[in-house]
Design an enzyme around this catalytic site. Sequence first.
Site, PDB file in Angstrom:
ATOM      1  N   GLU A  42       9.734  18.141  13.280  1.00 21.09           N
ATOM      2  CA  GLU A  42      10.266  17.560  12.022  1.00 21.09           C
ATOM      3  C   GLU A  42       9.441  18.454  10.996  1.00 21.09           C
ATOM      4  OE1 GLU A  42       8.796  13.678  10.529  1.00 21.09           O
ATOM      5  OE2 GLU A  42      10.754  13.552   9.611  1.00 21.09           O
ATOM      6  N   LYS A  60       0.721  -1.132   0.118  1.00 18.89           N
ATOM      7  CA  LYS A  60       0.212   0.038  -0.045  1.00 18.89           C
ATOM      8  C   LYS A  60       0.890   1.281  -0.025  1.00 18.89           C
ATOM      9  CE  LYS A  60      -1.651   3.010   1.997  1.00 18.89           C
ATOM     10  NZ  LYS A  60      -1.403   4.628   1.601  1.00 18.89           N
ATOM     11  N   GLU A  71      -0.436   7.322  -1.326  1.00 14.69           N
ATOM     12  CA  GLU A  71      -1.389   7.643  -2.510  1.00 14.69           C
ATOM     13  C   GLU A  71      -0.948   8.837  -3.211  1.00 14.69           C
ATOM     14  OE1 GLU A  71      -1.672   7.987   0.686  1.00 14.69           O
ATOM     15  OE2 GLU A  71      -3.122   9.392   1.301  1.00 14.69           O
ATOM     16  N   CYS A 124      14.073  11.213   5.701  1.00 16.96           N
ATOM     17  CA  CYS A 124      14.263  11.152   7.189  1.00 16.96           C
ATOM     18  C   CYS A 124      15.507  10.968   7.678  1.00 16.96           C
ATOM     19  CB  CYS A 124      13.253   9.707   7.509  1.00 16.96           C
ATOM     20  SG  CYS A 124      14.353   8.166   6.699  1.00 16.96           S
ATOM     21  N   SER A 158       5.409   8.696   9.045  1.00 11.30           N
ATOM     22  CA  SER A 158       5.517   9.671  10.223  1.00 11.30           C
ATOM     23  C   SER A 158       5.397   9.197  11.538  1.00 11.30           C
ATOM     24  CB  SER A 158       4.434  10.728  10.068  1.00 11.30           C
ATOM     25  OG  SER A 158       3.155  10.384  10.006  1.00 11.30           O
TER      26      SER A 158
END
Length: 489
Positions: A380, A178, A181, A286, A231
Amino acid sequence: METTLDITTTAHYIGGKPFPTVHERTHDVYSPWNGEIIGSVSLATESTIDAAIEAAQQGFKVWGNTSVKNRVQVLFKFKQLVEENMAELSALCAAENGKTVAEAKAEIEKGIEVVEYATSLPQILGQQMVEVSSGVDCQTKRFPLGVVVGITPFNFPAMVPMWMFPIALACGNSFILKASEQVPLTPVKLGELLTKAGLPDGAFNVVHGDKDAVNLLLENLAVKAVGFVGSSKIAKYVYEKGTLSGKRVLAMGGAKNHLVVMPDADPELTAKNVVASANGCAGQRCMAASVLLMVKGSEPILEKIQVEIAAIRTGIDMGAVISPVAKERIEGYITRAEANGAKLLVDGRNVVVEGKENGYYVGPTLIDGVMASDECACDEIFGPVLSVVRVDSLDEALVIENANPYGNAAAIYTSNGGTARYFSERASAGMIGVNVGVPVPREPFSFGGWNDSRFGVGDITGEDAIRFWTQTKKITTKWEVSAGKNWMS
Ligand code: NAD
């Protein structure tokens, strides 16, 4: 950074072929380079998830019973196909993410490293057998889990899925991806190449979707394990929800990476390296530098960093950020830092890239005079923003680094090996750089952070990944040598 793409609806990829649907919500995919729509996907509902699970279960019947030697032959072929299709893949990856084509190529190459690692599985599985008593052998064998899932973020459309599926597949699982999107197009191309490489239908599937699809996958009892990257807030949610339904979950989260500059650091190397770390992929990594801890005496290096940052050409050397929402969020941090009294040495707000006026660009930004407790030094930001906190000593820098809740990367710039060792042993992060601003371990060294940058056990690549995607069986066997038959018979 231009590419020509067919703008069509990209179906889910299930059972080795496109799986078009008609009644699902759709999601348009925009290129951050210019804000134009480059594709559209359906967002999976329950019937699509069920179809993917059914296909993966069928795929597992074939793939799980294929020997590891034969499984990795498919991955050898896949690697070759990815290399042959590099131009198309990197153009697509860059267009949907907004990064430069060179950065997209680099991420695919990093993904290929994991494929290479996975192809060595027959050599590294090292299944143990010991004669534990006279004529009695005890043996450990690794078995796949069955249907497993990977859920991935927007910032590496190819590499992050490739952290997971090559090893999971080499271990004999069938995989449902998955993808984000926001960048769903590249993963489907990877699925097509896996089929072309000879992977049985259903062993790899891509479902498009948002949180609804994630929830359906997390609730489905046929799914045995979930790898997640995104996240920290969602990583924690996925970890808790997935483990509640009995799944194995490894969820990698966000980051806030600190780079310490000592007065004895090499000025040229440090300046170039720090700037590349903070601004590569427009700061949407990241592993990106986010807080620069300048130890007293290193001030001249900051001047060089400022010069290097100001020289970056937004839209040429550096791509766009993922969305207008991300641009607004990042610029909000810069505005509030300035209002709070910090000094903008380089201000990336309101940049306009000629010919790409509708692109989502934020220029590189360097903020000086930041306090360790300021939001731009704590949150962040996930954009090309570097906050400078000045400190008196390495120990003061370590206090700040240790206090941050994340723990992906930390780095030090110094020419003293003892200082480097002192820092490496005390920084609270899973990946440490010494004169390296993006300390992503090359395979076979595995990728994984600490603290709120990871929920679950182990790293997402390397040996830990083999453990994560398999279960062991311990087999004890006794044979009578003289009788030449089983002692029981
Ligand atoms: P995200 O957490 O918003 O999304 C990640 C995935 O979770 C996507 O597939 C998304 O569809 C899904 N998702 C989003 N909201 C959800 C919800 N409410 N419920 C269930 N699923 C949901 O992350 P992102 O914005 O796509 O990616 C950027 C983040 O990923 C940054 O925080 C970055 O640090 C992190 N990241 C971490 C690593 C690592 O290895 N630690 C690597 C790359 C990116």
